[in-house]
Design a protein around this motif. Structure first.
Motif, PDB file in Angstrom:
ATOM      1  N   ASN A   1       8.517  -0.256   6.042  1.00 43.34           N
ATOM      2  CA  ASN A   1       7.922  -0.130   7.266  1.00 43.34           C
ATOM      3  C   ASN A   1       7.336   1.364   7.331  1.00 43.34           C
ATOM      4  O   ASN A   1       6.163   1.718   7.861  1.00 43.34           O
ATOM      5  CB  ASN A   1       9.342   0.121   8.276  1.00 43.34           C
ATOM      6  CG  ASN A   1       9.569  -1.104   8.887  1.00 43.34           C
ATOM      7  OD1 ASN A   1       8.691  -2.127   8.765  1.00 43.34           O
ATOM      8  ND2 ASN A   1      10.525  -1.137   9.296  1.00 43.34           N
ATOM      9  N   SER A   2       7.790   2.098   6.384  1.00 43.12           N
ATOM     10  CA  SER A   2       7.131   3.679   6.085  1.00 43.12           C
ATOM     11  C   SER A   2       5.631   3.537   5.553  1.00 43.12           C
ATOM     12  O   SER A   2       4.828   4.215   6.131  1.00 43.12           O
ATOM     13  CB  SER A   2       8.158   4.751   5.368  1.00 43.12           C
ATOM     14  OG  SER A   2       9.136   4.852   6.041  1.00 43.12           O
ATOM     15  N   LEU A   3       5.655   2.566   4.582  1.00 47.35           N
ATOM     16  CA  LEU A   3       4.387   2.307   3.946  1.00 47.35           C
ATOM     17  C   LEU A   3       3.362   1.563   4.990  1.00 47.35           C
ATOM     18  O   LEU A   3       2.175   2.174   4.958  1.00 47.35           O
ATOM     19  CB  LEU A   3       4.662   1.267   2.907  1.00 47.35           C
ATOM     20  CG  LEU A   3       3.353   0.772   2.084  1.00 47.35           C
ATOM     21  CD1 LEU A   3       2.674   2.004   1.512  1.00 47.35           C
ATOM     22  CD2 LEU A   3       3.593  -0.265   1.068  1.00 47.35           C
ATOM     23  N   VAL A   4       3.712   0.821   6.008  1.00 43.00           N
ATOM     24  CA  VAL A   4       2.874   0.120   6.898  1.00 43.00           C
ATOM     25  C   VAL A   4       2.453   1.263   7.976  1.00 43.00           C
ATOM     26  O   VAL A   4       1.367   1.548   8.141  1.00 43.00           O
ATOM     27  CB  VAL A   4       3.656  -0.766   7.711  1.00 43.00           C
ATOM     28  CG1 VAL A   4       2.792  -1.138   8.775  1.00 43.00           C
ATOM     29  CG2 VAL A   4       3.916  -1.877   6.832  1.00 43.00           C
TER      30      VAL A   4
ATOM     31  N   VAL B   1      -0.225   8.446  -0.804  1.00 42.96           N
ATOM     32  CA  VAL B   1       0.499   7.503   0.097  1.00 42.96           C
ATOM     33  C   VAL B   1       1.784   7.509  -0.363  1.00 42.96           C
ATOM     34  O   VAL B   1       2.889   7.620   0.397  1.00 42.96           O
ATOM     35  CB  VAL B   1       0.067   6.049  -0.133  1.00 42.96           C
ATOM     36  CG1 VAL B   1       0.935   5.081   0.371  1.00 42.96           C
ATOM     37  CG2 VAL B   1      -1.654   5.900   0.447  1.00 42.96           C
ATOM     38  N   PHE B   2       2.306   7.541  -1.691  1.00 46.59           N
ATOM     39  CA  PHE B   2       3.578   7.863  -2.118  1.00 46.59           C
ATOM     40  C   PHE B   2       4.305   8.851  -1.589  1.00 46.59           C
ATOM     41  O   PHE B   2       5.405   8.876  -1.083  1.00 46.59           O
ATOM     42  CB  PHE B   2       3.874   7.599  -3.717  1.00 46.59           C
ATOM     43  CG  PHE B   2       4.922   8.178  -4.177  1.00 46.59           C
ATOM     44  CD1 PHE B   2       6.048   6.927  -4.473  1.00 46.59           C
ATOM     45  CD2 PHE B   2       5.445   9.499  -4.850  1.00 46.59           C
ATOM     46  CE1 PHE B   2       7.170   7.222  -4.772  1.00 46.59           C
ATOM     47  CE2 PHE B   2       6.789   9.388  -5.520  1.00 46.59           C
ATOM     48  CZ  PHE B   2       7.620   8.479  -5.292  1.00 46.59           C
ATOM     49  N   SER B   3       3.654  10.113  -1.505  1.00 43.50           N
ATOM     50  CA  SER B   3       4.132  11.391  -1.347  1.00 43.50           C
ATOM     51  C   SER B   3       4.437  11.267   0.486  1.00 43.50           C
ATOM     52  O   SER B   3       5.656  11.639   0.843  1.00 43.50           O
ATOM     53  CB  SER B   3       3.252  12.481  -1.148  1.00 43.50           C
ATOM     54  OG  SER B   3       3.059  12.469  -2.617  1.00 43.50           O
ATOM     55  N   LEU B   4       3.378  10.603   1.097  1.00 42.89           N
ATOM     56  CA  LEU B   4       3.667  10.612   2.580  1.00 42.89           C
ATOM     57  C   LEU B   4       4.946   9.540   2.930  1.00 42.89           C
ATOM     58  O   LEU B   4       5.790   9.787   3.879  1.00 42.89           O
ATOM     59  CB  LEU B   4       2.479   9.949   3.206  1.00 42.89           C
ATOM     60  CG  LEU B   4       1.213  11.185   3.377  1.00 42.89           C
ATOM     61  CD1 LEU B   4       0.006  10.439   3.884  1.00 42.89           C
ATOM     62  CD2 LEU B   4       1.665  12.158   4.390  1.00 42.89           C
ATOM     63  N   VAL B   5       5.058   8.349   2.067  1.00 46.79           N
ATOM     64  CA  VAL B   5       5.886   7.468   2.448  1.00 46.79           C
ATOM     65  C   VAL B   5       7.322   8.115   2.093  1.00 46.79           C
ATOM     66  O   VAL B   5       8.044   7.840   3.085  1.00 46.79           O
ATOM     67  CB  VAL B   5       5.659   6.200   1.515  1.00 46.79           C
ATOM     68  CG1 VAL B   5       6.967   5.398   1.581  1.00 46.79           C
ATOM     69  CG2 VAL B   5       4.308   5.328   1.865  1.00 46.79           C
TER      70      VAL B   5
END
Length: 326
Positions: free
Chosen positions: A222-225, A250-254
């Protein structure tokens, strides 16, 4: 006032909550507010990096001072004075970042729902105690309009609590959108108005409307989406060319968003709210809540209906039908 009038002309749009709906039944529905889209995103990541840099720099300087003291290059007074200065700088900077932003994302509530009870005609806005707790309002007393940010480019559906002509409180419902996506706010407003004024059957008049897109469950998926859906479309389209920048970002934000949401508590309504929303109907229409964002879009009926509403509302908006600029 012009955007308030604009909402009154929104009945020709197809009702669509546009990802803000999280609960739905015959008695009440719940929506997220606009803060949901920003939780654990770029500002949070930058603030966390700022705290990390401050702590790393402070620890390095203190280590060098201690080494110089043990080597007898400086005396104890010099060590204590400069150690105190760096502790104040590092501690003060970290405290400032925490107080101004991070404390709202970490160890708080996972989301801030707004509940619409169509039976009693009440709206309940969930808030932390430091902001006055739950706000209980009458549906017909709220002044609804489309609010914008300081630039005028980002819009949200907002409700004002008025005392005469004076605004005494404000809350938002649903996501924020770009100015050229106002049709989504009009569709969201149409969904709420039809639900509160006419009932759940008018909020979902066609087969394929009865599903919830958004999920508040905390998971990496869900965080990735959430993260990818909030990135600029141009950046996403260039993800393969910007491989070494895109995927670490993206990895850091997720990771940041997942950690932030994991540290938070599930919102719990007070007893007086739950008591007023108890179902007394044996035929209450309850929509299933998904475990992951977009779970039910694998159903072709839901997916095609979603695209149909999006295209219809966009065409209606671009044609200028019922639209008043503001």
């Amino acid at each position: 006032m012009r955007s308030h009038f604009l909402l009154q002309k929104a009945s020709s749009y197809l009702p669509d909550p546009y990802g803000a709906l999280i609960r739905f039944n015959s008695e009440f529905c719940e929506m997220t507010d606009c803060s949901e889209r920003q939780r654990g995103m770029a500002k949070t990541l930058v603030c966390l990096l700022g705290v990390f840099v401050l702590l790393a720099c402070g620890a390095s300087v203190l280590f060098m001072l201690l080494s110089d003291y043990l080597s007898q290059l400086i005396d104890v007074v010099f060590l204590l004075v400069f150690a105190f200065i760096f502790v104040v700088i590092v501690g003060g900077g970290s405290w400032f970042l925490w107080q101004t932003y991070l404390r709202y994302d970490f160890f708080s509530w996972r989301y801030f729902p707004v509940r619409f009870n169509r039976v009693t005609g009440k709206i309940f806005v969930f808030r932390s105690e430091e902001f006055g707790g739950v706000l209980a309002l009458d549906w017909r007393d709220v002044y609804w309009h489309i609010g914008t940010d300081g630039t005028g480019k980002v819009c949200t559906l907002r409700g004002h609590v008025l005392n005469g002509s004076t605004i005494v409180d404000t809350f938002s419902v649903g996501n924020f959108f770009h100015r050229d996506e106002i049709y989504r706010i009009l569709s969201l407003w149409c969904f709420l108005e039809k639900y509160m004024e006419h009932g759940p059957q008018d909020a979902a008049p066609t087969s394929g409307d009865e599903f919830i897109y958004y999920s508040t469950r905390v998971s990496v998926r869900n965080s990735l989406v959430r993260v990818v859906s909030n990135l600029p479309p141009l950046l996403v389209s260039l993800s393969h060319k910007l491989f070494f920048f895109y995927y670490p970002l993206v990895f850091s934000l997720v990771l940041t968003q997942w950690l932030a949401l994991k540290s938070c508590r599930e919102p719990k309504w007070p007893e007086f709210v739950e008591a007023s929303c108890t179902s007394h109907s044996e035929r209450s229409s309850v929509w299933t809540e998904p475990e992951r964002i977009g779970q039910f879009l694998s159903n072709d009926l839901f997916y095609k209906r979603l695209l149909e509403k999006e295209q219809f509302n966009k065409n209606l908006f671009e044609s200028g039908s019922g639209f008043v600029g503001f």
